[in-house]
Every structure is written in structure tokens, then in C-alpha cells.
Design a protein around this motif. Structure first.
Motif, PDB file in Angstrom:
ATOM      1  N   GLY A  15       0.862  -1.187   0.000  1.00  0.00           N
ATOM      2  CA  GLY A  15       0.000   0.000   0.000  1.00  0.00           C
ATOM      3  C   GLY A  15       0.889   1.223   0.000  1.00  0.00           C
ATOM      4  O   GLY A  15       1.583   1.489   0.988  1.00  0.00           O
ATOM      5  N   ASN A  39       4.955  -2.066  -2.543  1.00  0.00           N
ATOM      6  CA  ASN A  39       3.994  -2.694  -3.458  1.00  0.00           C
ATOM      7  C   ASN A  39       2.637  -2.005  -3.332  1.00  0.00           C
ATOM      8  O   ASN A  39       2.209  -1.668  -2.233  1.00  0.00           O
ATOM      9  CB  ASN A  39       3.852  -4.192  -3.112  1.00  0.00           C
ATOM     10  CG  ASN A  39       2.783  -4.856  -3.949  1.00  0.00           C
ATOM     11  OD1 ASN A  39       1.611  -4.862  -3.598  1.00  0.00           O
ATOM     12  ND2 ASN A  39       3.187  -5.399  -5.082  1.00  0.00           N
ATOM     13  N   LEU A  95     -14.689   1.019   8.356  1.00  0.00           N
ATOM     14  CA  LEU A  95     -13.858   0.562   7.221  1.00  0.00           C
ATOM     15  C   LEU A  95     -13.764  -0.958   7.141  1.00  0.00           C
ATOM     16  O   LEU A  95     -13.214  -1.502   6.181  1.00  0.00           O
ATOM     17  CB  LEU A  95     -12.426   1.118   7.371  1.00  0.00           C
ATOM     18  CG  LEU A  95     -12.262   2.639   7.392  1.00  0.00           C
ATOM     19  CD1 LEU A  95     -10.839   3.012   7.772  1.00  0.00           C
ATOM     20  CD2 LEU A  95     -12.611   3.221   6.020  1.00  0.00           C
TER      21      LEU A  95
HETATM   22  N1  LIG Z   1      -3.139   2.542  12.432  1.00  0.00           N
HETATM   23  C1  LIG Z   1      -3.000   3.862  12.338  1.00  0.00           C
HETATM   24  O1  LIG Z   1      -2.617   4.530  13.302  1.00  0.00           O
HETATM   25  C2  LIG Z   1      -3.311   4.523  11.045  1.00  0.00           C
HETATM   26  C3  LIG Z   1      -3.966   3.814  10.085  1.00  0.00           C
HETATM   27  N2  LIG Z   1      -4.295   4.396   8.899  1.00  0.00           N
HETATM   28  C4  LIG Z   1      -4.989   3.555   7.937  1.00  0.00           C
HETATM   29  O2  LIG Z   1      -4.099   3.210   6.877  1.00  0.00           O
HETATM   30  C5  LIG Z   1      -4.871   2.862   5.725  1.00  0.00           C
HETATM   31  C6  LIG Z   1      -4.290   3.552   4.489  1.00  0.00           C
HETATM   32  O3  LIG Z   1      -4.506   4.942   4.578  1.00  0.00           O
HETATM   33  P1  LIG Z   1      -3.974   5.936   3.420  1.00  0.00           P
HETATM   34  O4  LIG Z   1      -2.597   5.572   3.053  1.00  0.00           O
HETATM   35  O5  LIG Z   1      -4.283   7.304   3.857  1.00  0.00           O
HETATM   36  O6  LIG Z   1      -4.943   5.541   2.224  1.00  0.00           O
HETATM   37  P2  LIG Z   1      -4.620   5.748   0.661  1.00  0.00           P
HETATM   38  O7  LIG Z   1      -5.929   5.629  -0.029  1.00  0.00           O
HETATM   39  O8  LIG Z   1      -3.813   6.978   0.464  1.00  0.00           O
HETATM   40  O9  LIG Z   1      -3.686   4.505   0.299  1.00  0.00           O
HETATM   41  C7  LIG Z   1      -4.129   3.181   0.330  1.00  0.00           C
HETATM   42  C8  LIG Z   1      -3.378   2.453  -0.763  1.00  0.00           C
HETATM   43  O10 LIG Z   1      -3.673   1.062  -0.661  1.00  0.00           O
HETATM   44  C9  LIG Z   1      -3.649   0.561  -2.000  1.00  0.00           C
HETATM   45  N3  LIG Z   1      -4.297  -0.749  -2.063  1.00  0.00           N
HETATM   46  C10 LIG Z   1      -5.601  -1.039  -1.941  1.00  0.00           C
HETATM   47  N4  LIG Z   1      -5.791  -2.378  -2.092  1.00  0.00           N
HETATM   48  C11 LIG Z   1      -4.573  -2.925  -2.306  1.00  0.00           C
HETATM   49  C12 LIG Z   1      -4.110  -4.252  -2.530  1.00  0.00           C
HETATM   50  N5  LIG Z   1      -4.967  -5.295  -2.549  1.00  0.00           N
HETATM   51  N6  LIG Z   1      -2.776  -4.448  -2.698  1.00  0.00           N
HETATM   52  C13 LIG Z   1      -1.909  -3.412  -2.691  1.00  0.00           C
HETATM   53  N7  LIG Z   1      -2.295  -2.124  -2.472  1.00  0.00           N
HETATM   54  C14 LIG Z   1      -3.609  -1.892  -2.299  1.00  0.00           C
HETATM   55  C15 LIG Z   1      -4.353   1.632  -2.814  1.00  0.00           C
HETATM   56  O11 LIG Z   1      -4.066   1.522  -4.196  1.00  0.00           O
HETATM   57  C16 LIG Z   1      -3.788   2.900  -2.176  1.00  0.00           C
HETATM   58  O12 LIG Z   1      -2.644   3.367  -2.880  1.00  0.00           O
HETATM   59  C17 LIG Z   1      -6.314   3.248   6.055  1.00  0.00           C
HETATM   60  O13 LIG Z   1      -7.034   2.091   6.431  1.00  0.00           O
HETATM   61  C18 LIG Z   1      -6.164   4.186   7.226  1.00  0.00           C
HETATM   62  O14 LIG Z   1      -7.313   4.237   8.039  1.00  0.00           O
HETATM   63  C19 LIG Z   1      -3.959   5.683   8.623  1.00  0.00           C
HETATM   64  C20 LIG Z   1      -3.282   6.429   9.548  1.00  0.00           C
HETATM   65  C21 LIG Z   1      -2.927   5.926  10.848  1.00  0.00           C
END
Ligand SMILES: NC(=O)C1=CN([C@@H]2O[C@H](COP(=O)(O)OP(=O)(O)OC[C@H]3O[C@@H](n4cnc5c(N)ncnc54)[C@H](O)[C@@H]3O)[C@@H](O)[C@H]2O)C=CC1
Ligand SMILES: CC(=O)C(=O)O
Length: 308
Positions: A15, A39, A95
């Protein structure tokens, strides 16, 4: 000596959106591993992020490149950020439907996962996804962790730093349980410089529930302002990766299976090269325990629903 080609430590980030790219950048700047694999199923975005990261690699001893899912499955640390993020006002729990499907597909693409790998969940809801990954990855549960409430605990420490005029590293206070709306601030056993935090004069008139609520709402505020949170979690993941690579056994609150509550929750654990070495439950008062029990009930029921 065997003829096998030696390689250094590898970390894979699945991601490459806001969070994945910020984590990659933080790990690159701290030279956490010798090679970083990135990836994303959006190949164009992935290529763009990697080319951009490679431009920054001259200040690092880490190399960065695109990794196939199979290559990523052989990394020493595998970080999963792939998943939908919250829209303004949306909860992390909302989510789960979208992200459990993505997690299943990511885990199947990574197989066979290196038997000594540490799998680190970042995507939300992180406790539930950690529980799922513990069941589906094939790795022993102590090698599958989520970033849990490490970020929330840092948010609490920063708030108390400003209130008590001490460095945040001097604030020994934890948010535990849920990385979300049901998170619990363990005020009762928090200390600063060895002194109970609640005995400080400055704490006497503070509305603790309101302070905890501000910490729990901080992600919502950032998402309202800029659409996503990324730098805090990037610092967290780079720190955890160092604890694994250097076998530091640093203690931070992470998502793991907690026998005491029979659920995947976030509690302080020591983390090293083999994953979670031990869980440490801070002393909690009755109110704090009741709040953790409520998170545990939710986590147990959500896991049972999505794992069956
Ligand atoms: N645990 C924590 O403290 C935090 C968790 N998050 C979580 O992290 C996650 C990602 O957030 P963002 O990066 O802002 O979202 P984003 O939308 O910017 O990036 C997500 C990426 O995952 C990719 N993706 C989706 N399905 C995929 C697959 N099967 N294989 C490979 N890549 C795939 C997408 O193409 C996208 O580039 C969210 O669920 C968010 O809630 C975000 C901030 C803090
Ligand atoms: C988005 C999220 O989980 C956080 O920043 O806490």
C-alpha cells in the motif's frame, strides 16, 4: 560457506498511498533496513512513489525498489497499509467491510510468507485486522502485530508535555484497548519522572475525560483539515521496525491477542526480533477496566463475525 547470495534486512510496505509512502520515507531517512520493497496494486502510483523515494535515498543506506507480492512475502518485516481510509467524520470501524476484503487478498498474494517475518498491520480498524491476520497469515500470533494505540499514546504524551512543561519522553502514560473511539487513557497509573501524574498540581483542575476525548478526536481533526493522517504513523512504524531489527525490546502499546480480555487489543508489549516477547498490563482502576472490557467485547464479536 554456502553458495547462497547473502542479503541484508528487508522491509516490505504493502500500500503506497499517503500512509505507505510516509512510512517508506521515514524508514528511508532512518536507514532502518538495507532494502525497502514497496507494493501497491495501483502500479502507476507505486512506480511514482518509488521513483520519488529513490531521489531521497542518497542520504540513506537503505535501497528502495518496487517488490512483487511474492518478494514482499519474503521480507523480514511486512507492513500492511493497503486499505480504504476514513472519509471526514467516518469512524475507523466503518472501514472493516472494505478492508477485510483487501487484507484477505493481500495476505493471499504474499504467500508463502517467510516463517520468521514480523507482520505489522497499519490499515484500520487495526485491532480487528490484526486478529484476522493472526488467523489467516499462517504466522504464529506473536509475529503478527498492529500499530494499535502507540500513535494515540504519543498524542496523549504531547498534550501532557505542553500541560506539564516536560519532554514527551518523560510522560509515561498509555492509551490502551481500541485504536478508535473506544480507546482508554490509563490516567490512574500514569507517571512523570517517577511521580504519579494525577498528583501534579497542574492536573488537579483538568477534565480528564475531555483531555482523553481530544486525543481520541485528533485523527478526525487532521482528516478534516488535510484528508488523511500520515506523519505520526510513519514515525511510529519506523520506530517499531528499529525495535525489531535491533532486537531492542522497546515497550509500546500495540495490537496483539490479550488473553486477559480474550480479544485482540492494544496493550504495552516488548517487541524484538522474534515479535512480541511479553504483554504488560498497566495497573488500571475499575472505570478503566470496564472501558477496556467494552472494547474487548466489540473486538471479540467483530473478529468472530469476519473470521467465520
Ligand atoms: N493505524 C494507524 O494509526 C493509522 C492507520 N491508517 C490507515 O491506513 C490505511 C491507508 O490509509 P492511506 O494511506 O491514507 O490511504 P490511501 O488511499 O492513500 O492509500 C491506500 C493504498 O492502498 C492501495 N491498495 C488497496 N488495495 C490494495 C491491494 N490489494 N494491494 C496493494 N495495495 C492496495 C491503494 O491503491 C492505495 O494506494 C487506512 O485504512 C487508514 O485508516 C492511517 C493512519 C494511521
Ligand atoms: C487515521 C488513524 O487511525 C489515526 O491517525 O489515528
Amino acid at each position: 560457506m554456502s553458495g547462497a547470495k547473502q542479503r541484508g534486512s528487508q522491509m516490505a510496505i504493502i500500500g503506497a498511498g499517503s500512509v505507505g509512502s510516509a512510512i517508506a520515507f521515514a524508514c528511508l531517512m532512518r536507514s532502518v533496513v538495507s532494502e525497502l520493497l514497496v507494493n501497491d496494486f495501483n502500479e502507476k502510483v507505486c512506480q511514482g512513489q518509488v521513483l520519488d523515494l529513490q531521489d531521497a535515498a542518497f542520504v540513506s543506506s537503505t535501497k528502495v525498489r518496487i517488490g512483487t507480492p511474492k518478494e514482499c512475502g519474503q521480507a523480514d518485516i511486512i507492513v500492511i497499509t493497503a486499505g480504504a481510509r476514513q472519509r471526514p467524520g467516518e469512524t475507523r470501524d466503518a472501514l472493516v467491510l472494505r478492508n477485510e476484503e483487501i487484507l484477505r487478498s493481500v495476505l493471499s498474494g504474499l504467500q508463502p510468507i517467510k516463517s520468521t517475518a514480523i507482520l505489522m498491520l497499519v490499515a484500520n480498524p487495526v485491532n480487528i485486522l490484526t486478529c484476522m491476520a493472526q488467523k489467516f497469515s499462517g504466522l504464529p500470533p506473536h509475529q503478527v502485530i498492529g500499530t494499535g494505540t502507540y500513535l494515540d499514546s504519543n498524542r496523549l504524551r504531547v498534550a501532557m508535555r505542553d500541560h506539564l512543561d516536560v519532554a514527551e519522553s518523560a510522560v509515561n502514560a498509555y492509551i490502551v484497548g481500541d485504536h478508535g473511539d473506544k480507546q482508554v487513557a490509563v490516567w490512574s497509573s500514569a507517571t512523570v519522572g517517577g511521580k504519579p501524574m494525577l498528583s501534579f498540581e497542574e492536573m488537579k483542575n483538568l477534565d480528564l475525560d475531555k483531555e482523553a476525548e481530544k486525543v481520541a478526536r485528533k485523527a478526525y481533526s487532521i482528516i478534516d483539515l488535510k484528508g488523511a493522517t500520515s506523519f505520526g504513523i510513519a514515525a511510529v512504524v519506523s520506530d517499531l521496525a528499529l525495535s525489531i531489527i535491533l532486537n531492542k525490546l522497546s515497550v509500546n502499546p500495540l495490537s496483539t491477542y490479550c488473553e486477559r480480555f480474550d480479544a485482540c487489543l492494544s496493550f504495552p508489549v516488548s517487541l524484538g526480533a522474534n515479535g512480541v516477547e511479553r504483554i504488560i498490563y498497566p495497573d488500571m482502576n475499575d472505570k478503566e477496566i470496564a472501558m477496556v472490557e467494552a472494547s474487548a467485547k466489540f473486538a471479540r464479536e467483530a473478529c468472530a463475525k469476519y473470521i467465520s
